[in-house]
Design an enzyme around this catalytic site. Structure first.
Site, PDB file in Angstrom:
ATOM      1  N   THR A  93      58.032   8.840  54.683  1.00  0.00           N
ATOM      2  CA  THR A  93      57.284  10.078  54.490  1.00  0.00           C
ATOM      3  C   THR A  93      57.271  10.839  55.806  1.00  0.00           C
ATOM      4  O   THR A  93      57.213  10.242  56.880  1.00  0.00           O
ATOM      5  CB  THR A  93      55.864   9.839  53.924  1.00  0.00           C
ATOM      6  OG1 THR A  93      55.324  11.091  53.496  1.00  0.00           O
ATOM      7  CG2 THR A  93      54.934   9.202  54.932  1.00  0.00           C
TER       8      THR A  93
ATOM      9  N   CYS B  88      46.955  13.441  57.839  1.00  0.00           N
ATOM     10  CA  CYS B  88      47.190  12.543  56.697  1.00  0.00           C
ATOM     11  C   CYS B  88      47.457  11.126  57.198  1.00  0.00           C
ATOM     12  O   CYS B  88      47.795  10.917  58.363  1.00  0.00           O
ATOM     13  CB  CYS B  88      48.395  13.014  55.885  1.00  0.00           C
ATOM     14  SG  CYS B  88      48.195  14.636  55.128  1.00  0.00           S
TER      15      CYS B  88
ATOM     16  N   HIS C 299      51.037   8.578  50.888  1.00  0.00           N
ATOM     17  CA  HIS C 299      50.777   9.632  51.881  1.00  0.00           C
ATOM     18  C   HIS C 299      49.508  10.336  51.420  1.00  0.00           C
ATOM     19  O   HIS C 299      49.553  11.209  50.568  1.00  0.00           O
ATOM     20  CB  HIS C 299      51.967  10.587  51.917  1.00  0.00           C
ATOM     21  CG  HIS C 299      51.843  11.694  52.914  1.00  0.00           C
ATOM     22  ND1 HIS C 299      52.925  12.117  53.643  1.00  0.00           N
ATOM     23  CD2 HIS C 299      50.818  12.484  53.292  1.00  0.00           C
ATOM     24  CE1 HIS C 299      52.551  13.131  54.424  1.00  0.00           C
ATOM     25  NE2 HIS C 299      51.257  13.366  54.212  1.00  0.00           N
TER      26      HIS C 299
END
Length: 161
Positions: free
Chosen positions: A23, A29, A46
């Site tokens: 990711t 995040c 994620h």
């Protein structure tokens, strides 16, 4: 070498060796990598926000730490992982903007990390390693066969946790 599976923002997927999973753009995040070390079945979430109960329109399950981690575990186990053997690694949760104050919006990275750790602890999934906080974004690549969680960041040396 297998395929590279991509996970978007507020997304998750499972991964079976020899595939890898990645990711991009983990700022505030958090990327949560979970695997069964015996058979290598794993996955990556994620997450963008800590708590689905704090948002009205919360139908995107992977967007939140509480629901995303539960769903990822459910999918990994459905593919053949043993729930009692699962382990995790996490990365992200940066403070991307230089803002003053302790308001929840300013602390979103910290809150995401705290919520991810809390959920993993509730589910009795140990965190073997982490690369969280500070003020830079990260891209991660997870190899569920080995457990290697490669962290890449602009201007920083690549590291494997």
């Amino acid at each position: 070498m297998g395929d590279m599976i991509k996970v978007g923002m507020a997304d998750l997927n499972i991964c079976i060796p020899p595939d890898l999973i990645t990711t991009l753009g983990l700022g505030s995040c958090v990327g949560i990598a979970i695997r069964d070390p015996q058979n290598g079945i794993g996955g990556l979430a994620h997450i963008m926000l800590p708590d689905s109960k704090a948002i009205r329109n919360n139908s995107n399950i992977p967007k939140f730490a509480d629901t995303g981690i539960e769903d990822l575990v459910k999918r990994i186990v459905a593919k053949g992982a043993n729930r009692s053997r699962l382990v995790s690694k996490i990365a992200g949760g940066a403070q991307m903007f230089n803002m003053q104050g302790n308001a929840d919006m300013v602390r979103i990275g910290d809150r995401n990390v705290e919520a991810s750790k809390k959920k993993l602890n509730e589910m009795r999934i140990p965190i073997l390693a982490q690369d969280c906080g500070l003020n830079y974004g990260r891209t991660v690549i997870f190899n569920p066969a080995t457990g290697d969680f490669t962290i890449r960041a602009v201007g920083k040396p690549e590291k494997v946790i």
